[in-house]
Design an enzyme around this catalytic site. Structure first.
Site, mmCIF file in Angstrom:
data_model
loop_
_atom_site.group_PDB
_atom_site.id
_atom_site.type_symbol
_atom_site.label_atom_id
_atom_site.label_comp_id
_atom_site.label_asym_id
_atom_site.label_seq_id
_atom_site.Cartn_x
_atom_site.Cartn_y
_atom_site.Cartn_z
ATOM 1 N N LYS A 41 0.816 -1.230 0.000
ATOM 2 C CA LYS A 41 0.000 0.000 0.000
ATOM 3 C C LYS A 41 0.844 1.273 0.000
ATOM 4 O O LYS A 41 0.507 2.265 0.632
ATOM 5 C CB LYS A 41 -0.990 0.009 1.177
ATOM 6 C CG LYS A 41 -1.849 -1.251 1.284
ATOM 7 C CD LYS A 41 -2.442 -1.689 -0.041
ATOM 8 C CE LYS A 41 -3.426 -0.703 -0.624
ATOM 9 N NZ LYS A 41 -3.888 -1.123 -1.986
ATOM 10 N N HIS A 100 7.063 -7.369 -2.366
ATOM 11 C CA HIS A 100 6.927 -6.603 -1.120
ATOM 12 C C HIS A 100 7.966 -7.060 -0.089
ATOM 13 O O HIS A 100 7.865 -6.702 1.088
ATOM 14 C CB HIS A 100 5.535 -6.798 -0.511
ATOM 15 C CG HIS A 100 4.423 -6.121 -1.260
ATOM 16 N ND1 HIS A 100 4.544 -4.864 -1.793
ATOM 17 C CD2 HIS A 100 3.158 -6.533 -1.533
ATOM 18 C CE1 HIS A 100 3.399 -4.527 -2.378
ATOM 19 N NE2 HIS A 100 2.552 -5.519 -2.242
ATOM 20 N N SER A 130 -4.219 2.801 4.650
ATOM 21 C CA SER A 130 -4.557 2.094 3.414
ATOM 22 C C SER A 130 -4.506 0.574 3.612
ATOM 23 O O SER A 130 -5.361 -0.160 3.106
ATOM 24 C CB SER A 130 -3.589 2.522 2.304
ATOM 25 O OG SER A 130 -3.967 1.967 1.075
#
Length: 287
Positions: A41, A100, A130
């Site tokens: 995010k 990620h 988020s």
């Protein structure tokens, strides 16, 4: 999907990802591969679209050849969705890939091949805001606790892909050792054309000002939200349940103010100062 986390090499990770950890860890990068890495995010999809447009000289049709998650495969999800590892291995060079993973867990082959890595960092408050909304629709993460508890978990690193603090600091400190371009979400929001130029230069692309401006238009939040090849609208439903909320939400700076109470903000700030002590990393807007 199992909605739980497990610990892999000191990092909290979804069980459905962790069970294939050896395959992820041993992924073989190639010369010329480009890796886009972020904490979740933090503007990942945005940077994916920017990079794909840069590499294709702003050819809109070329960048609609498939959804963004097929054009730029996600290393941790090869075993859960298409394209799988065999398809990725058959992709022509240079491949653009996404992860990620924190810097210490990025597959070693990326560093061995001196691959270009673009890292996008977003301020902690907007990231957790988020992520909280996102974890309501991501089916391999635990269903979020009430906001107050979720915020505590984030501060402790007990969320998917672990500690935000370790993640952003790890890549910041690795810039001198590896071929990393460190970009701030807030800068891309404030001066998109300037940041697009910076990314294009890093990727060795000499683009005209007209092309840069076109990339800015095609990668704007408003444009991407309407683009089915960029907005994740047809992402596998067994991974992402978008029946009540879509993948692309607001893409704003400062949205954290809609969730944090004054007291939570004060506690968060105290913890932030403790966890970021000793780091030269400073965010352009807020924290």
């Amino acid at each position: 999907m199992q909605r739980r986390l497990t610990v892999v090499e000191g990092m909290a990770l979804a069980y459905d990802i962790a069970k294939e950890w050896e395959q992820i860890k041993n992924f073989q990068a190639r010369d010329g591969d480009i890796l886009i890495d972020t904490y979740p995010k933090s503007g990942t999809t945005w940077m994916q679209e920017i990079v794909d447009l840069i590499m294709h000289d702003a050819d809109e049709q070329a960048c609609r050849r498939g959804p963004v998650y097929e054009r730029i495969p996600f290393i941790e999800l090869f075993h859960l969705m298409k394209p799988g590892i065999e398809e990725v291995n058959r992709m022509p060079s240079p491949r653009i890939l996404k992860s990620h993973l924190p810097v210490q867990l990025v597959p070693q082959s990326f560093w061995e091949h001196n691959c270009k890595v673009i890292y996008v960092a977003r301020n902690a408050r907007d990231t957790v805001t988020s992520f909280y909304h996102f974890d309501h629709i991501l089916l391999f993460h635990p269903h979020p606790d009430p906001w107050e508890k979720y915020l505590e978990r984030f501060m402790k690193g007990d969320v998917g892909w672990g500690s935000w603090y370790d993640h952003v600091k790890g890549f910041w400190e690795a810039q001198g050792k590896h071929n990393i371009l460190y970009v701030f979400f807030e800068d891309v929001k404030k001066a998109p054309l300037q940041e697009i130029r910076k990314v294009a230069k890093f990727l060795g692309k000499n683009l005209s000002e007209e092309t840069i401006e076109k990339i800015g238009r095609l990668s704007s939040f408003e444009y991407m939200k309407k683009n089915p090849m960029a907005n994740y609208s047809d992402f596998p439903k067994e991974i992402l349940d978008q029946s009540e909320a879509g993948f692309m939400r607001k893409g704003k700076v400062g949205d954290w103010k809609t969730l944090f109470t004054v007291q939570q903000n004060e506690l968060f700030e105290e913890d932030y100062q403790r966890q970021m002590a000793g780091s030269s990393l400073k965010f352009p807007v807020g924290k």
